[in-house]
Design a protein around this motif. Sequence first.
Motif, PDB file in Angstrom:
ATOM      1  N   LEU A  85       0.988  -1.379   0.071  1.00 14.22           N
ATOM      2  CA  LEU A  85       0.054   0.167  -0.244  1.00 14.22           C
ATOM      3  C   LEU A  85       0.679   1.067   0.157  1.00 14.22           C
ATOM      4  O   LEU A  85       1.884   1.533   0.787  1.00 14.22           O
ATOM      5  CB  LEU A  85      -0.732   0.358   0.858  1.00 14.22           C
ATOM      6  CG  LEU A  85      -2.093  -0.848   1.008  1.00 14.22           C
ATOM      7  CD1 LEU A  85      -2.975  -1.506   2.467  1.00 14.22           C
ATOM      8  CD2 LEU A  85      -3.457  -0.294   0.024  1.00 14.22           C
ATOM      9  N   LYS A  86       0.255   2.133  -1.071  1.00 16.17           N
ATOM     10  CA  LYS A  86       1.074   3.504  -0.969  1.00 16.17           C
ATOM     11  C   LYS A  86       0.219   4.654  -0.440  1.00 16.17           C
ATOM     12  O   LYS A  86      -0.879   5.174  -0.499  1.00 16.17           O
ATOM     13  CB  LYS A  86       1.592   3.776  -2.322  1.00 16.17           C
ATOM     14  CG  LYS A  86       2.508   2.548  -3.209  1.00 16.17           C
ATOM     15  CD  LYS A  86       2.226   2.946  -4.523  1.00 16.17           C
ATOM     16  CE  LYS A  86       3.025   2.047  -5.352  1.00 16.17           C
ATOM     17  NZ  LYS A  86       2.829   2.507  -6.417  1.00 16.17           N
ATOM     18  N   PRO A  87       0.241   5.716   0.482  1.00 14.76           N
ATOM     19  CA  PRO A  87      -0.110   6.447   0.360  1.00 14.76           C
ATOM     20  C   PRO A  87      -1.651   7.486  -0.344  1.00 14.76           C
ATOM     21  O   PRO A  87      -2.393   7.729   0.163  1.00 14.76           O
ATOM     22  CB  PRO A  87       0.649   8.083   0.750  1.00 14.76           C
ATOM     23  CG  PRO A  87       2.043   7.278   1.224  1.00 14.76           C
ATOM     24  CD  PRO A  87       2.127   5.972   0.215  1.00 14.76           C
ATOM     25  N   GLU A  88      -0.924   7.146  -1.394  1.00 18.48           N
ATOM     26  CA  GLU A  88      -1.964   7.272  -2.492  1.00 18.48           C
ATOM     27  C   GLU A  88      -3.209   6.969  -2.350  1.00 18.48           C
ATOM     28  O   GLU A  88      -4.064   6.522  -2.799  1.00 18.48           O
ATOM     29  CB  GLU A  88      -1.543   7.622  -4.377  1.00 18.48           C
ATOM     30  CG  GLU A  88       0.205   6.851  -4.585  1.00 18.48           C
ATOM     31  CD  GLU A  88       0.769   6.836  -3.795  1.00 18.48           C
ATOM     32  OE1 GLU A  88       1.183   7.368  -2.831  1.00 18.48           O
ATOM     33  OE2 GLU A  88       1.713   6.586  -5.088  1.00 18.48           O
ATOM     34  N   ASP A  89      -3.352   5.447  -1.733  1.00 17.59           N
ATOM     35  CA  ASP A  89      -3.956   4.759  -1.884  1.00 17.59           C
ATOM     36  C   ASP A  89      -5.128   5.231  -0.893  1.00 17.59           C
ATOM     37  O   ASP A  89      -6.152   4.223  -0.824  1.00 17.59           O
ATOM     38  CB  ASP A  89      -4.015   2.862  -1.196  1.00 17.59           C
ATOM     39  CG  ASP A  89      -2.648   2.422  -2.831  1.00 17.59           C
ATOM     40  OD1 ASP A  89      -2.112   1.988  -2.244  1.00 17.59           O
ATOM     41  OD2 ASP A  89      -3.225   2.516  -4.041  1.00 17.59           O
ATOM     42  N   THR A  90      -4.772   6.098  -0.453  1.00 19.86           N
ATOM     43  CA  THR A  90      -5.818   6.515   0.644  1.00 19.86           C
ATOM     44  C   THR A  90      -7.441   6.517   0.130  1.00 19.86           C
ATOM     45  O   THR A  90      -7.023   7.633  -0.416  1.00 19.86           O
ATOM     46  CB  THR A  90      -4.785   7.437   1.787  1.00 19.86           C
ATOM     47  OG1 THR A  90      -4.006   6.551   3.018  1.00 19.86           O
ATOM     48  CG2 THR A  90      -5.696   8.685   2.496  1.00 19.86           C
TER      49      THR A  90
END
Length: 120
Positions: A85-90
């Motif tokens: 998971l990446k921060p942009e998946d928030t």
Amino acid sequence: VQLQASGGGLVQAGGSLRLSCAASGRTFSSYAMGWFRQAPGKEREFVAAISWTGSTTFYADSAKGRFTISRDNAKNTVYLQMNSLKPEDTAVYYCGMGRFGGVSDEYDYWGQGTQVTVSS
């Protein structure tokens, strides 16, 4: 039809979460299922879809290689396994029930959403 999404939460970048969406009120196995997400200030976007048999899946480019959609028709449940998971998946993640595709208009029923937050 009721769709109940769950499994969201706070995770560090690189971590994993598994979302679930339990359906009731319709013949689950007759419908394709999809996951979409919506980040603050952005439009809802397609993440992944799975055919009614589970034999065919379709992913957004952002999800390919990291997310896996699956379903268990005996449990009337669709899953979204999210790895790396990446921060942009928030975003708030929504499950939909309808026709197989990557456009929200193809889905007739929606769950309430579950929040996924990825910290850096």
